[in-house]
Design a protein around this motif. Structure first.
Motif, PDB file in Angstrom:
ATOM      1  N   GLN A 170      -3.559  -0.134   8.208  1.00 31.97           N
ATOM      2  CA  GLN A 170      -4.591  -1.064   8.336  1.00 31.97           C
ATOM      3  C   GLN A 170      -5.699  -0.333   9.560  1.00 31.97           C
ATOM      4  N   ILE A 216      -8.919  -0.810   7.459  1.00 31.32           N
ATOM      5  CA  ILE A 216      -9.314  -1.535   6.398  1.00 31.32           C
ATOM      6  C   ILE A 216      -9.687  -3.131   7.007  1.00 31.32           C
ATOM      7  N   MET A 235      -7.006   3.570   8.596  1.00 36.89           N
ATOM      8  CA  MET A 235      -7.699   4.039   7.620  1.00 36.89           C
ATOM      9  C   MET A 235      -9.453   3.845   7.939  1.00 36.89           C
ATOM     10  N   GLU A 259      -0.585   4.501   1.205  1.00 32.94           N
ATOM     11  CA  GLU A 259      -1.892   5.182   0.494  1.00 32.94           C
ATOM     12  C   GLU A 259      -3.097   4.180   0.286  1.00 32.94           C
ATOM     13  N   TYR A 260      -4.242   4.496   0.745  1.00 30.69           N
ATOM     14  CA  TYR A 260      -5.479   3.510   0.420  1.00 30.69           C
ATOM     15  C   TYR A 260      -6.566   4.272   0.060  1.00 30.69           C
ATOM     16  N   ARG A 261      -6.898   3.877  -1.328  1.00 31.74           N
ATOM     17  CA  ARG A 261      -8.178   4.326  -1.999  1.00 31.74           C
ATOM     18  C   ARG A 261      -8.094   5.961  -1.998  1.00 31.74           C
ATOM     19  N   GLY A 262      -6.839   6.465  -2.317  1.00 31.95           N
ATOM     20  CA  GLY A 262      -6.693   7.789  -2.697  1.00 31.95           C
ATOM     21  C   GLY A 262      -6.546   8.678  -1.382  1.00 31.95           C
ATOM     22  N   ARG A 263      -6.384   8.084  -0.504  1.00 33.80           N
ATOM     23  CA  ARG A 263      -5.976   8.686   0.839  1.00 33.80           C
ATOM     24  C   ARG A 263      -4.567   8.418   1.307  1.00 33.80           C
ATOM     25  N   LEU A 311       0.859  -1.112  -0.135  1.00 38.44           N
ATOM     26  CA  LEU A 311      -0.072  -0.223   0.137  1.00 38.44           C
ATOM     27  C   LEU A 311       0.949   1.288  -0.080  1.00 38.44           C
ATOM     28  N   GLU A 336     -10.785  -7.308   3.299  1.00 34.71           N
ATOM     29  CA  GLU A 336     -10.068  -6.896   2.205  1.00 34.71           C
ATOM     30  C   GLU A 336      -8.427  -6.667   2.404  1.00 34.71           C
ATOM     31  N   TYR A 337      -8.000  -6.459   3.493  1.00 36.57           N
ATOM     32  CA  TYR A 337      -6.595  -6.635   3.710  1.00 36.57           C
ATOM     33  C   TYR A 337      -6.012  -7.984   3.436  1.00 36.57           C
TER      34      TYR A 337
END
Length: 339
Positions: free
Chosen positions: A44, A49, A47, A30-34, A27, A53-54
């Motif tokens: 994890q 997560i 966010m 960064e996660y989903r644009g954040r 990752l 999903e992780y």
């Protein structure tokens, strides 16, 4: 002071390398644009997560450029005497082949290689002592992972996994401790040769009896293996100071009124201390963090710490393909020339 060989090597080593590496390295902060604004390895929790999903990151974990030989040669060329690797961090993913939990690098990824074993072999080859980091309390993948009694959110929404496992009244850390923690620590002690130390971390929920049980387990299988203070409850051999803590002085133990504290420090029974530090603002790989410290800063900190009898354990954060960033390599090698 009891100057046994396992204490003397640590006192004489002075300088070591730590490596934070895991699924979070994919990752890269960064996660989903954040972008994560804290340590990348806490993403994890930050966010947060969900585990479902992780876990998919494991299916993508295939670090084709990982070379244990290259990592350990870098440590040797930089003048480091020991190497500490994150066998399991707070996300619960094991970077070794664990029979206690299939959520590990051999069974859950296309890579399928035991990187801890490869690093152990490389350390033996290059004469570097081998140690392992293991998160003995926080485990976001286990429903009974600890940290749920600590109100400080620190780097994320909570210390425990409160997004997947919300009902804290049903949590019992002893279940995680018996089902996963003790079996995995036993695997590390029995399967990866001589360990110079085990680097435990963030004790809060763990009880005094459980800390002593881990200590007993380590000493039973590897009597010469040192244990750091973050095991909790005073069951340690040497003191890990705070992250990136560079004190002005280390007071004499006899000046401390409380035998368990030393003007903010814990007291080492053998006079052994260590500061773990980062090369930028994160332990795990964070692609947008270019705030690298200079070779001169590394050399100056090393001289200062070593002058006080404190070891300097300096971290690298390899990326998701297994590469130690070139900025890190250049800084470490240049610092060795300045020292």
């Amino acid at each position: 002071m009891n100057c046994q060989p396992q204490h003397e090597w640590f006192r004489n080593a002075q300088y070591g390398m730590m490596a934070h590496w895991g699924l979070y390295s994919l990752l890269a902060g960064e996660y989903r644009g954040r972008r994560v604004d804290a340590y990348a390895e806490w993403i994890q929790c930050r966010m947060p997560i969900p585990n479902a999903e992780y876990e998919q990151l494991a299916r993508a974990f295939d670090p084709i450029y990982f070379s244990a030989d290259e990592w350990i040669r870098l440590a040797r060329d930089a003048g480091m005497k020991y190497f500490v690797f994150t066998a399991k961090h707070h996300d619960g993913f094991a970077l070794f082949h664990s029979k206690a939990d299939p959520f590990n690098v051999v069974d859950a990824t296309p890579f399928g290689r035991d990187v801890t074993a490869e690093l152990a072999e490389a350390c033996y080859k290059y004469g570097i002592k081998f140690g392992l980091y293991y998160s003995q309390e926080l485990d976001w993948h286990h429903p009974h992972g600890g940290g749920y009694d600590n109100p400080d959110p620190c780097c994320g929404v909570s210390w425990d996994n409160s997004w997947d496992f919300a009902d804290r009244d049903k949590k019992d850390f002893s279940i995680c401790f018996e089902e996963k923690i003790k079996p995995q620590v036993t695997e590390l002690l029995k399967n990866y040769g001589d360990l110079c130390l085990i680097w435990f971390d963030v004790p809060h929920t763990i009880s005094p009896a459980q800390s002593r049980e881990l200590n007993r387990l380590v000493k039973e299988h590897q009597p010469r293996c040192l244990i750091n203070s973050r095991i909790g409850n005073g069951a340690y051999d040497y003191v890990s100071l705070g992250d990136n803590e560079y004190p002005e002085h280390l007071p004499a133990p006899e000046s401390a009124p409380d035998p368990n504290s030393l003007n903010g420090f814990k007291v080492s029974p053998y006079g052994l201390y260590e500061t773990a530090g980062t090369l930028n603002s994160s332990w795990g790989f964070k692609y947008f963090d270019q705030d690298w410290i200079s070779p001169k800063t590394i050399a100056d900190r090393r001289k200062k710490l070593n002058g006080m009898g404190i070891n300097y354990l300096l971290n690298v954060g390899p990326d998701g393909l297994g590469r130690i960033p070139s900025f890190s390599k250049e800084a470490l090698l240049s610092a060795a020339e300045l020292f």
